[in-house]
Design an enzyme around this catalytic site. Structure first.
Site, short mmCIF file in Angstrom:
data_model
loop_
_atom_site.label_atom_id
_atom_site.label_comp_id
_atom_site.label_asym_id
_atom_site.label_seq_id
_atom_site.Cartn_x
_atom_site.Cartn_y
_atom_site.Cartn_z
N ASP A 65 0.86 -1.18 0.00
CA ASP A 65 0.00 0.00 0.00
C ASP A 65 0.90 1.24 0.00
O ASP A 65 1.88 1.30 0.74
CB ASP A 65 -0.90 -0.01 1.24
CG ASP A 65 -2.01 1.02 1.20
OD1 ASP A 65 -1.71 2.21 0.97
OD2 ASP A 65 -3.17 0.64 1.41
N ILE A 66 0.57 2.24 -0.84
CA ILE A 66 1.43 3.44 -0.92
C ILE A 66 1.25 4.36 0.28
O ILE A 66 2.10 5.20 0.54
CB ILE A 66 1.22 4.22 -2.23
CG1 ILE A 66 -0.22 4.71 -2.37
CG2 ILE A 66 1.66 3.41 -3.43
CD1 ILE A 66 -0.41 5.72 -3.50
N ASN A 121 -13.45 -4.03 1.82
CA ASN A 121 -14.61 -3.13 1.80
C ASN A 121 -15.31 -3.20 0.44
O ASN A 121 -14.64 -3.32 -0.59
CB ASN A 121 -14.16 -1.69 2.06
CG ASN A 121 -13.38 -1.55 3.35
OD1 ASN A 121 -13.75 -2.13 4.36
ND2 ASN A 121 -12.29 -0.81 3.32
N GLN A 128 -14.82 1.84 0.81
CA GLN A 128 -13.98 1.44 -0.32
C GLN A 128 -13.59 2.70 -1.08
O GLN A 128 -14.44 3.41 -1.60
CB GLN A 128 -14.74 0.47 -1.24
CG GLN A 128 -13.91 -0.04 -2.39
CD GLN A 128 -14.67 -1.01 -3.29
OE1 GLN A 128 -15.88 -1.14 -3.19
NE2 GLN A 128 -13.95 -1.66 -4.17
N HIS A 134 -10.41 -5.33 -3.49
CA HIS A 134 -9.09 -5.66 -2.95
C HIS A 134 -9.19 -5.99 -1.47
O HIS A 134 -10.06 -5.52 -0.77
CB HIS A 134 -8.09 -4.52 -3.18
CG HIS A 134 -8.48 -3.21 -2.58
ND1 HIS A 134 -9.44 -2.39 -3.13
CD2 HIS A 134 -8.03 -2.57 -1.47
CE1 HIS A 134 -9.56 -1.30 -2.39
NE2 HIS A 134 -8.73 -1.39 -1.37
N HIS A 136 -7.03 -5.88 2.13
CA HIS A 136 -5.91 -5.30 2.85
C HIS A 136 -5.38 -6.37 3.80
O HIS A 136 -6.17 -7.01 4.51
CB HIS A 136 -6.35 -4.11 3.71
CG HIS A 136 -6.84 -2.94 2.94
ND1 HIS A 136 -6.07 -1.83 2.71
CD2 HIS A 136 -8.04 -2.69 2.35
CE1 HIS A 136 -6.77 -0.95 2.03
NE2 HIS A 136 -7.98 -1.45 1.79
#
Length: 197
Positions: A65-66, A121, A128, A134, A136
């Site tokens: 994750d960025i 989500n 979301q 996706h 996490h």
């Protein structure tokens, strides 16, 4: 020159989904023989910000994750655009389930953090942000034992988030890729898992 399995190609200009752009930029590679660290970053002119891929199969892609909630925060999604969990194919669902376990185990090895959340989500009302389904995988370091009471962690939603450091992320992604390969090799050696596959 990069290996064929990691050919770089700019995503089509019509693609507005950031996860689709990542999936299109990174070709599948064998999780048992992952590319090295130098091959795992798309040049900024092709994909910005840089992505740090930990898994890239024909159907799935996983990356750091960025804006991680914690060190090692991963995202796992289908390669094809699927907005919600109910939109994935049964084959994608099987692969997502398999690799959630593999990535969780690899993440704990790479980070040393033994507790984590898996969060998914569906839709804006469910928080979301990117409309591409996706999961996490969020490591949860024990902050009470370390005396870091001032550090902000939230279970779900917005905690204190800082951008990834590219050098640190490249190193961590490499460790996770190697851990994924090790977990899969261990799975192949377990007779019970072989019989079920």
């Amino acid at each position: 020159m990069l290996p064929n399995m990691f050919d770089q190609a700019a995503p089509p200009a019509s693609c507005s989904c950031p996860f689709c752009a990542i999936a299109q930029a990174y070709k599948p590679f064998s999780p048992l023989e992952p590319p090295d660290q130098s091959s795992a970053i798309i040049a900024p002119e092709l994909l910005s910000p840089a992505s740090f891929i930990v898994l890239s199969t024909p159907d799935l892609v996983a990356f750091l994750d960025i804006l991680p909630l914690s060190h090692g925060h991963l995202l796992l999604c289908p390669r094809e655009h699927r907005e919600k969990l109910t939109d994935v194919t049964s084959s994608e669902a099987n692969d997502l389930g398999r690799y959630l376990r593999v990535l969780s185990k690899a993440m704990t090895r790479a980070t040393g953090v033994e507790d984590w959340n898996v969060v998914q989500n569906n839709g804006a009302a469910a928080a979301q942000v990117v409309p591409h389904m996706h999961f996490h995988i969020i490591p949860r370091p024990e902050i009470r034992a370390s005396g870091r009471y001032s550090e902000s962690f939230t279970m779900f939603g917005r905690g204190r988030r800082e951008e990834l450091d590219d050098d640190e992320a490249a190193h961590l992604a490499e460790e996770i890729r190697q851990s994924v390969a090790a977990v899969l090799k261990e799975d192949d050696e377990e007779p019970d898992l072989k019989a079920k596959l």
